[in-house]
Write a protein that holds these residues in place. Structure first.
Motif, short mmCIF file in Angstrom:
data_model
loop_
_atom_site.label_atom_id
_atom_site.label_comp_id
_atom_site.label_asym_id
_atom_site.label_seq_id
_atom_site.Cartn_x
_atom_site.Cartn_y
_atom_site.Cartn_z
N TYR A 1 0.60 -1.31 0.13
CA TYR A 1 0.14 0.00 -0.04
C TYR A 1 0.86 1.33 -0.18
CZ TYR A 1 -3.83 2.73 1.54
OH TYR A 1 -5.12 3.33 1.43
N ILE B 1 1.61 5.25 0.01
CA ILE B 1 1.07 6.23 0.03
C ILE B 1 2.59 6.99 0.48
CG2 ILE B 1 -0.95 5.75 1.08
CD1 ILE B 1 0.62 5.43 4.34
N SER C 1 0.95 14.44 -1.35
CA SER C 1 1.21 14.56 -3.29
C SER C 1 2.06 15.23 -3.76
CB SER C 1 -0.22 15.85 -3.15
OG SER C 1 -1.25 15.40 -3.03
N LYS D 1 5.01 9.53 -5.85
CA LYS D 1 4.44 7.91 -6.05
C LYS D 1 4.75 7.12 -7.23
CE LYS D 1 1.10 9.28 -3.15
NZ LYS D 1 1.51 10.52 -3.22
N ARG E 1 -11.54 12.22 -1.38
CA ARG E 1 -10.06 13.68 -1.62
C ARG E 1 -10.30 14.62 -2.92
NH1 ARG E 1 -7.67 14.25 2.29
NH2 ARG E 1 -5.43 14.32 2.80
N ASN F 1 -1.28 2.35 -4.88
CA ASN F 1 -1.47 3.50 -4.55
C ASN F 1 -2.52 3.90 -3.71
OD1 ASN F 1 -1.05 6.24 -4.90
ND2 ASN F 1 -0.69 6.20 -6.66
N GLY F 2 -2.06 3.29 -2.65
CA GLY F 2 -3.48 4.39 -1.76
C GLY F 2 -3.83 5.44 -1.40
N SER F 3 -4.11 5.27 0.01
CA SER F 3 -4.87 6.36 0.43
C SER F 3 -4.16 6.65 1.94
CB SER F 3 -6.18 7.61 0.30
OG SER F 3 -6.46 8.57 0.87
N ARG F 4 -3.98 7.93 2.35
CA ARG F 4 -3.15 8.25 3.90
C ARG F 4 -4.33 7.47 4.50
NH1 ARG F 4 -0.75 12.26 1.47
NH2 ARG F 4 -2.55 13.58 2.76
N LEU G 1 -6.22 4.44 5.06
CA LEU G 1 -4.65 3.50 5.37
C LEU G 1 -5.77 2.66 6.50
CD1 LEU G 1 -2.53 2.10 5.34
CD2 LEU G 1 -2.03 3.62 7.32
N PRO H 1 1.99 -0.79 4.80
CA PRO H 1 2.51 0.55 3.94
C PRO H 1 4.17 0.93 3.57
CG PRO H 1 2.02 0.45 6.32
CD PRO H 1 2.56 -1.14 5.36
N TRP I 1 6.04 4.27 2.52
CA TRP I 1 5.46 5.63 2.69
C TRP I 1 6.58 6.51 2.44
CZ3 TRP I 1 2.32 8.91 5.04
CH2 TRP I 1 2.66 9.96 4.97
#
Length: 189
Positions: free
Chosen positions: A10, A12, A15, A19, A77, A101-104, A107, A119, A121
């Protein structure tokens, strides 16, 4: 195929951390093992908006698919809707390792849905984030400032592999490639 479930990687970070570029770098250089796959996200953003290779959906299409159970995970988001298709869960069940490509913000839900999630980071300095966000040309100066302000408050989640992506893409790209391919080797034993 492995008889045990695969691992969900995952990815994250704030922006502008790079990524999408890192994922594209790794995809282009990944040995053809057949055991590691990359999932596309479904996003209510036009396909030609730049950035990641995603499946573009209208808000109506997204909501229809969401209500129909087509997403393993979905979230909202920055005025956009994002989803990971149910194929992600199917691939994991088949023993494939999957990179997303996830999202914080999603999570906690992702960890609940995929307990073996790992994860990754991705971080970059504020100066690099600012330059990358400005070069995308998708947001106003005010929106970029808000993203940078938010990024300054973020921390890696517990247990995350942390990759700094301030320099040449190949540096962080090779570190991510090693992380993923070393995991494949470990899972084969």
């Amino acid at each position: 195929m492995k008889s045990e479930p695969g691992v969900l990687w995952y990815v994250i970070g704030p922006s502008g951390a790079g990524k999408d570029s890192l994922l594209a770098y790794v995809r282009a250089r990944l040995p053809a093992s057949g055991r590691l796959v990359f999932a596309h996200r479904y996003i209510t953003r036009p396909a030609d908006a730049g950035g990641e290779n995603h499946v573009a959906l209208s808000r109506e299409e997204f909501e229809q698919r969401e209500q129909g159970g087509c997403f393993a995970l979905s979230w909202r988001r920055h005025d956009l809707a994002y989803g990971l298709g149910v194929e992600v869960a199917l691939w994991l069940e088949q023993g494939l390792d999957v990179v997303v490509n996830g999202s914080r913000s999603a999570l906690p839900l992702a960890v609940q849905r995929f307990p073996g999630l790992r994860p990754v980071w991705i971080v970059a300095s504020p100066e690099v984030l600012a330059a990358r966000l400005a070069s995308r040309g998708r947001e106003s100066a005010e929106r970029i400032a808000a993203r940078l302000e938010e990024a300054a408050t973020l921390q890696a989640p517990p247990g995350a592999a942390v990759l700094r992506n301030d320099g040449e893409l190949a540096e962080a790209g090779e570190r991510l490639l090693r992380l993923l391919t070393d995991s494949l080797s470990e899972n084969c034993t």
